[in-house]
Scaffold this motif. Structure first.
Motif, short mmCIF file in Angstrom:
data_model
loop_
_atom_site.label_atom_id
_atom_site.label_comp_id
_atom_site.label_asym_id
_atom_site.label_seq_id
_atom_site.Cartn_x
_atom_site.Cartn_y
_atom_site.Cartn_z
N LEU A 1 -52.27 3.74 -17.11
CA LEU A 1 -52.77 2.62 -17.90
C LEU A 1 -53.65 1.70 -17.06
O LEU A 1 -54.55 1.05 -17.57
CB LEU A 1 -51.61 1.82 -18.50
N ILE A 2 -53.35 1.64 -15.77
CA ILE A 2 -54.14 0.85 -14.82
C ILE A 2 -54.57 1.80 -13.70
O ILE A 2 -53.72 2.36 -13.01
CB ILE A 2 -53.34 -0.33 -14.25
N PRO A 3 -55.87 2.02 -13.54
CA PRO A 3 -56.34 2.96 -12.51
C PRO A 3 -55.99 2.52 -11.09
O PRO A 3 -56.06 1.33 -10.75
CB PRO A 3 -57.86 2.96 -12.71
N GLU A 4 -55.65 3.48 -10.28
CA GLU A 4 -55.34 3.23 -8.86
C GLU A 4 -56.50 2.51 -8.18
O GLU A 4 -56.31 1.62 -7.36
CB GLU A 4 -55.08 4.58 -8.16
N ALA A 5 -57.73 2.88 -8.53
CA ALA A 5 -58.91 2.30 -7.89
C ALA A 5 -59.03 0.79 -8.13
O ALA A 5 -59.75 0.11 -7.40
CB ALA A 5 -60.17 2.99 -8.40
N TRP A 6 -58.33 0.28 -9.12
CA TRP A 6 -58.40 -1.16 -9.41
C TRP A 6 -57.54 -1.98 -8.46
O TRP A 6 -57.68 -3.20 -8.40
CB TRP A 6 -57.97 -1.44 -10.84
N PHE A 7 -56.64 -1.35 -7.71
CA PHE A 7 -55.77 -2.05 -6.77
C PHE A 7 -56.54 -2.22 -5.46
O PHE A 7 -56.78 -1.26 -4.75
CB PHE A 7 -54.48 -1.27 -6.54
N ILE A 8 -56.94 -3.45 -5.16
CA ILE A 8 -57.75 -3.75 -3.97
C ILE A 8 -56.84 -4.40 -2.93
O ILE A 8 -56.30 -5.48 -3.17
CB ILE A 8 -58.91 -4.71 -4.34
N ARG A 9 -56.69 -3.75 -1.80
CA ARG A 9 -55.84 -4.30 -0.74
C ARG A 9 -56.71 -5.02 0.28
O ARG A 9 -57.69 -4.46 0.74
CB ARG A 9 -55.02 -3.19 -0.10
N LYS A 10 -56.32 -6.26 0.56
CA LYS A 10 -57.09 -7.08 1.50
C LYS A 10 -56.14 -7.74 2.50
O LYS A 10 -55.03 -8.12 2.14
CB LYS A 10 -57.85 -8.18 0.77
N SER A 11 -56.62 -7.91 3.71
CA SER A 11 -55.86 -8.66 4.72
C SER A 11 -56.00 -10.15 4.43
O SER A 11 -57.09 -10.63 4.10
CB SER A 11 -56.39 -8.37 6.12
N THR A 12 -54.89 -10.85 4.52
CA THR A 12 -54.88 -12.30 4.34
C THR A 12 -54.13 -12.92 5.51
O THR A 12 -53.59 -12.20 6.35
CB THR A 12 -54.18 -12.70 3.01
N THR A 13 -54.07 -14.22 5.54
CA THR A 13 -53.36 -14.90 6.63
C THR A 13 -51.86 -14.60 6.62
O THR A 13 -51.20 -14.71 7.64
CB THR A 13 -53.57 -16.43 6.55
N THR A 14 -51.34 -14.19 5.47
CA THR A 14 -49.91 -13.88 5.35
C THR A 14 -49.63 -12.39 5.42
O THR A 14 -48.51 -11.95 5.17
CB THR A 14 -49.33 -14.45 4.03
N GLY A 15 -50.63 -11.59 5.72
CA GLY A 15 -50.47 -10.14 5.77
C GLY A 15 -51.44 -9.47 4.82
O GLY A 15 -52.54 -9.95 4.61
N GLN A 16 -51.01 -8.39 4.23
CA GLN A 16 -51.87 -7.67 3.28
C GLN A 16 -51.41 -7.97 1.86
O GLN A 16 -50.23 -7.94 1.56
CB GLN A 16 -51.81 -6.18 3.55
N GLU A 17 -52.38 -8.27 1.00
CA GLU A 17 -52.08 -8.55 -0.40
C GLU A 17 -52.94 -7.68 -1.29
O GLU A 17 -53.98 -7.18 -0.87
CB GLU A 17 -52.35 -10.03 -0.72
N THR A 18 -52.50 -7.54 -2.52
CA THR A 18 -53.24 -6.75 -3.51
C THR A 18 -53.95 -7.70 -4.47
O THR A 18 -53.37 -8.68 -4.94
CB THR A 18 -52.28 -5.83 -4.29
N PHE A 19 -55.20 -7.35 -4.76
CA PHE A 19 -56.02 -8.12 -5.68
C PHE A 19 -56.61 -7.18 -6.71
O PHE A 19 -56.63 -5.96 -6.53
CB PHE A 19 -57.17 -8.83 -4.93
N PHE A 20 -57.13 -7.77 -7.78
CA PHE A 20 -57.81 -7.03 -8.83
C PHE A 20 -59.08 -7.77 -9.20
O PHE A 20 -59.14 -8.99 -9.07
CB PHE A 20 -56.95 -6.95 -10.11
#
Length: 86
Positions: free
Chosen positions: A29-48
Motif C-alpha cells: 500500500l505504501i511503496p518502499e521507495a517512499w521511505f527516505i532515511r536521513k541522518s539527523t542530530t538524534t541519529g537516523q530518522e525516516t521521512f516521506f
C-alpha cells in the motif's frame, strides 16, 4: 527543496501505529521507495515526501472500513502498472 514529513509526524497526524504503517508497507500500500532515511542530530530518522504520503494515507484510511486492504493493495498496484505502461 522537497517538503518532507517525518515518520513521527505522520503517525501523530493520522493517528496510526508504527505497526500499521509497516504492515501497509509490506502489503504494498505504501511503496518502499517512499521511505527516505536521513541522518539527523538524534541519529537516523525516516521521512516521506508530503505530497506522496499524505494523499495515500488519506486514501487508505478512508477506504479501509469498506474495502479490504488486500483489495486496495491490488487496485493501487494496477494503477501503478497503468501509470508506467506495463
Amino acid at each position: 527543496m522537497e517538503d518532507l514529513i517525518s515518520k513521527k509526524e505522520v503517525l501523530e497526524q493520522y493517528g496510526i501505529s508504527y505497526g500499521a504503517l509497516y504492515r501497509w508497507k509490506r502489503m504494498g500500500l505504501i511503496p518502499e521507495a517512499w521511505f527516505i532515511r536521513k541522518s539527523t542530530t538524534t541519529g537516523q530518522e525516516t521521512f516521506f515526501r508530503r505530497d506522496q504520503i499524505c494523499p495515500r494515507l488519506e486514501l487508505i484510511l478512508s477506504r479501509r472500513d469498506g474495502t479490504s486492504l488486500e483489495k486496495l493493495a491490488g487496485e493501487l498496484a494496477e494503477l501503478f502498472y497503468e501509470e508506467v505502461g506495463l
